[in-house]
Design a protein around this motif. Structure first.
Motif, PDB file in Angstrom:
ATOM      1  N   VAL A 137       2.108  -1.885  -9.464  1.00  0.00           N
ATOM      2  CA  VAL A 137       2.290  -1.429  -7.999  1.00  0.00           C
ATOM      3  C   VAL A 137       0.619  -0.825  -7.473  1.00  0.00           C
ATOM      4  O   VAL A 137       0.402  -1.127  -6.269  1.00  0.00           O
ATOM      5  CB  VAL A 137       3.312  -0.478  -8.019  1.00  0.00           C
ATOM      6  CG1 VAL A 137       3.271   0.320  -6.587  1.00  0.00           C
ATOM      7  CG2 VAL A 137       4.509  -0.919  -8.354  1.00  0.00           C
ATOM      8  N   VAL A 138       0.119  -0.215  -8.400  1.00  0.00           N
ATOM      9  CA  VAL A 138      -1.070   0.303  -8.072  1.00  0.00           C
ATOM     10  C   VAL A 138      -2.160  -0.969  -7.844  1.00  0.00           C
ATOM     11  O   VAL A 138      -2.802  -0.626  -6.526  1.00  0.00           O
ATOM     12  CB  VAL A 138      -1.682   1.282  -9.060  1.00  0.00           C
ATOM     13  CG1 VAL A 138      -2.999   1.980  -8.558  1.00  0.00           C
ATOM     14  CG2 VAL A 138      -0.548   2.814  -9.190  1.00  0.00           C
ATOM     15  N   GLY A 140      -1.158  -2.562  -4.564  1.00  0.00           N
ATOM     16  CA  GLY A 140      -1.688  -1.491  -3.370  1.00  0.00           C
ATOM     17  C   GLY A 140      -3.020  -1.512  -3.063  1.00  0.00           C
ATOM     18  O   GLY A 140      -3.443  -1.801  -1.802  1.00  0.00           O
ATOM     19  N   VAL A 141      -4.019  -1.443  -4.017  1.00  0.00           N
ATOM     20  CA  VAL A 141      -5.314  -1.299  -3.799  1.00  0.00           C
ATOM     21  C   VAL A 141      -6.037  -2.701  -3.455  1.00  0.00           C
ATOM     22  O   VAL A 141      -6.735  -2.759  -2.528  1.00  0.00           O
ATOM     23  CB  VAL A 141      -6.083  -0.880  -5.306  1.00  0.00           C
ATOM     24  CG1 VAL A 141      -7.570  -0.840  -5.406  1.00  0.00           C
ATOM     25  CG2 VAL A 141      -5.566   0.484  -5.722  1.00  0.00           C
ATOM     26  N   ILE A 157       3.573   0.823 -13.122  1.00  0.00           N
ATOM     27  CA  ILE A 157       2.532   1.768 -12.468  1.00  0.00           C
ATOM     28  C   ILE A 157       1.251   0.684 -12.445  1.00  0.00           C
ATOM     29  O   ILE A 157       0.657   0.626 -11.233  1.00  0.00           O
ATOM     30  CB  ILE A 157       2.082   2.679 -13.465  1.00  0.00           C
ATOM     31  CG1 ILE A 157       3.153   3.868 -13.675  1.00  0.00           C
ATOM     32  CG2 ILE A 157       0.717   3.378 -13.111  1.00  0.00           C
ATOM     33  CD1 ILE A 157       3.049   5.011 -14.499  1.00  0.00           C
ATOM     34  N   GLU A 211       4.099   5.506  -6.740  1.00  0.00           N
ATOM     35  CA  GLU A 211       3.609   5.273  -8.067  1.00  0.00           C
ATOM     36  C   GLU A 211       3.029   6.638  -8.284  1.00  0.00           C
ATOM     37  O   GLU A 211       2.712   7.122  -9.493  1.00  0.00           O
ATOM     38  CB  GLU A 211       2.724   3.920  -8.186  1.00  0.00           C
ATOM     39  CG  GLU A 211       3.497   2.909  -8.194  1.00  0.00           C
ATOM     40  CD  GLU A 211       4.770   2.950  -8.986  1.00  0.00           C
ATOM     41  OE1 GLU A 211       4.364   3.241 -10.391  1.00  0.00           O
ATOM     42  OE2 GLU A 211       5.865   2.813  -8.626  1.00  0.00           O
ATOM     43  N   LEU A 212       2.228   7.189  -7.170  1.00  0.00           N
ATOM     44  CA  LEU A 212       1.665   8.687  -7.522  1.00  0.00           C
ATOM     45  C   LEU A 212       2.786   9.617  -8.055  1.00  0.00           C
ATOM     46  O   LEU A 212       2.372  10.554  -8.778  1.00  0.00           O
ATOM     47  CB  LEU A 212       0.970   9.143  -6.354  1.00  0.00           C
ATOM     48  CG  LEU A 212      -0.352   8.095  -6.046  1.00  0.00           C
ATOM     49  CD1 LEU A 212      -0.971   8.871  -4.307  1.00  0.00           C
ATOM     50  CD2 LEU A 212      -1.388   8.328  -6.916  1.00  0.00           C
ATOM     51  N   VAL A 249       0.686  -1.217   0.032  1.00  0.00           N
ATOM     52  CA  VAL A 249       0.125   0.251   0.017  1.00  0.00           C
ATOM     53  C   VAL A 249       0.743   1.201  -0.120  1.00  0.00           C
ATOM     54  O   VAL A 249       0.670   2.412  -0.748  1.00  0.00           O
ATOM     55  CB  VAL A 249      -0.917  -0.031   1.266  1.00  0.00           C
ATOM     56  CG1 VAL A 249      -1.687   1.206   1.256  1.00  0.00           C
ATOM     57  CG2 VAL A 249      -2.041  -1.030   0.962  1.00  0.00           C
ATOM     58  N   GLN A 290       3.547   1.662  -1.382  1.00  0.00           N
ATOM     59  CA  GLN A 290       4.258   2.119  -2.614  1.00  0.00           C
ATOM     60  C   GLN A 290       3.370   2.677  -3.546  1.00  0.00           C
ATOM     61  O   GLN A 290       3.792   3.230  -4.551  1.00  0.00           O
ATOM     62  CB  GLN A 290       4.658   0.523  -3.357  1.00  0.00           C
ATOM     63  CG  GLN A 290       5.836  -0.252  -2.657  1.00  0.00           C
ATOM     64  CD  GLN A 290       6.001  -1.562  -3.232  1.00  0.00           C
ATOM     65  OE1 GLN A 290       5.189  -2.075  -3.707  1.00  0.00           O
ATOM     66  NE2 GLN A 290       7.141  -1.895  -2.984  1.00  0.00           N
ATOM     67  N   ILE A 291       2.015   3.108  -3.317  1.00  0.00           N
ATOM     68  CA  ILE A 291       0.953   3.801  -3.995  1.00  0.00           C
ATOM     69  C   ILE A 291       1.597   4.904  -4.111  1.00  0.00           C
ATOM     70  O   ILE A 291       1.553   5.813  -5.012  1.00  0.00           O
ATOM     71  CB  ILE A 291      -0.341   3.628  -3.486  1.00  0.00           C
ATOM     72  CG1 ILE A 291      -0.758   2.245  -3.625  1.00  0.00           C
ATOM     73  CG2 ILE A 291      -1.274   4.702  -4.174  1.00  0.00           C
ATOM     74  CD1 ILE A 291      -2.349   2.170  -3.050  1.00  0.00           C
ATOM     75  N   LEU A 322      -5.349  -3.415   0.362  1.00  0.00           N
ATOM     76  CA  LEU A 322      -6.063  -2.061   1.102  1.00  0.00           C
ATOM     77  C   LEU A 322      -6.944  -2.674   2.253  1.00  0.00           C
ATOM     78  O   LEU A 322      -6.889  -2.547   3.377  1.00  0.00           O
ATOM     79  CB  LEU A 322      -6.782  -1.285   0.427  1.00  0.00           C
ATOM     80  CG  LEU A 322      -6.177  -0.189  -0.367  1.00  0.00           C
ATOM     81  CD1 LEU A 322      -6.989   0.672  -1.130  1.00  0.00           C
ATOM     82  CD2 LEU A 322      -5.439   0.706   0.755  1.00  0.00           C
ATOM     83  N   THR A 374       2.460   6.686   2.978  1.00  0.00           N
ATOM     84  CA  THR A 374       2.137   6.778   2.000  1.00  0.00           C
ATOM     85  C   THR A 374       2.685   8.104   1.379  1.00  0.00           C
ATOM     86  O   THR A 374       3.351   8.282   0.320  1.00  0.00           O
ATOM     87  CB  THR A 374       0.861   6.417   1.453  1.00  0.00           C
ATOM     88  OG1 THR A 374       0.627   4.882   2.003  1.00  0.00           O
ATOM     89  CG2 THR A 374       0.635   6.642  -0.089  1.00  0.00           C
TER      90      THR A 374
END
Length: 274
Positions: free
Chosen positions: A195-196, A199-200, A192, A49-50, A43, A45-46, A203, A221
């Protein structure tokens, strides 16, 4: 305090080929903290990635919009953005498939410090070989479907902490003959979706009263986003004129140190392998 420290660690190590997940497992051990676990690692890591989404927003918009146009227009399918969109999609499949199949191993056995120390050393040497023998001449527009799959398979190796998502992808890119900066840039874009998505997906496992519940996760984060944004700019500038040799030495040295400390009983390895 822990959340801030781990957020800084994540931001500093995500884009450098030294494995952020390994550091998020090692640093708490060295400081006597509880292991944040695979869910926290995924998570937080989001945030980094943002930072990628912000830094590469123009590239991402160009590729994404070009791919969407190609869905509806035959003429748009001749554009390089259409091909790049598909390359990122097919390159993401290996880590998604293996991530789902190996979820239990990722959450427990792979976080063992014997495993992490070993992979830091082995993949560090692989990066060194790639740096030494890779031709580093091919631009991004020479990327093809075969290379996209191979780069995706390399990225999937990062399911094991210590491998490094960027390190594995960059190593494969160098072995395939791509320029150092090109391999690095593509590694960022390829990461991207994986990782996203991870992370999602993770959650749902965040929460409770432990030291790494929702509050610390959000703080970590945010911190990782801020630090990661600065590191992206630095690493892309660095690799345009420097080799990855210092990171190879760091990986081997850290891996050896971890194995020595675990072997001497100074820190515990974590979960039992096998």
């Amino acid at each position: 305090m822990r959340a801030v420290v781990l957020g800084i660690v994540q931001g500093l190590t995500e884009f450098i080929p030294i494995s952020s997940s390994a550091h998020l497992a090692i640093v708490p051990k060295l400081l006597g903290w509880e292991d944040p676990g695979a869910a926290y690692t995924a998570v937080v890591q989001i945030g980094t990635e943002l930072a990628v989404l912000l830094y590469f927003w123009h590239d991402i918009w160009t590729i994404g919009s070009g791919w969407v146009r190609g869905v509806f227009s035959k003429e748009a399918r001749r554009a390089p953005e259409w091909r790049m969109g598909w390359f990122i999609i097919i390159g993401s499949l290996p880590i998604v498939i293996l991530g789902l199949l190996l979820q239990d191993l990722i959450d427990r056995e792979f976080r063992n410090l014997w495993v992490i120390g070993t992979t830091l050393i082995v993949l560090g040497l692989v990066l060194g070989l790639a740096e030494k023998f890779g031709r580093k001449v091919k631009p991004l527009d020479q990327l093809n479907a075969r290379d996209a799959v191979l780069l995706g398979v390399a990225q999937a190796g990062a399911l094991v902490p210590g491998v490094s998502r960027s390190g594995a992808t960059i190593s494969m890119g160098l072995f395939l003959g791509y320029e150092r900066a090109v391999a690095t840039r593509y590694a960022f874009l390829l990461a991207i979706p994986a990782v996203v998505g991870a992370g999602v997906y993770k959650l749902k496992d965040i929460g409770g009263d432990n030291a790494y519940g929702w509050g610390p996760t959000v703080v970590g984060t945010v911190v990782s986003f801020v630090v990661g944004l600065a590191v992206i700019h630095w690493i892309l500038k660095y690799v345009s004129t420097h080799s990855y040799a210092p990171f190879v030495a760091y990986r081997v040295g850290l891996g050896a140190l971890v194995l020595i400390l675990v072997g001497a009983g100074v820190i515990t390895a974590g979960t039992t392998v096998g």
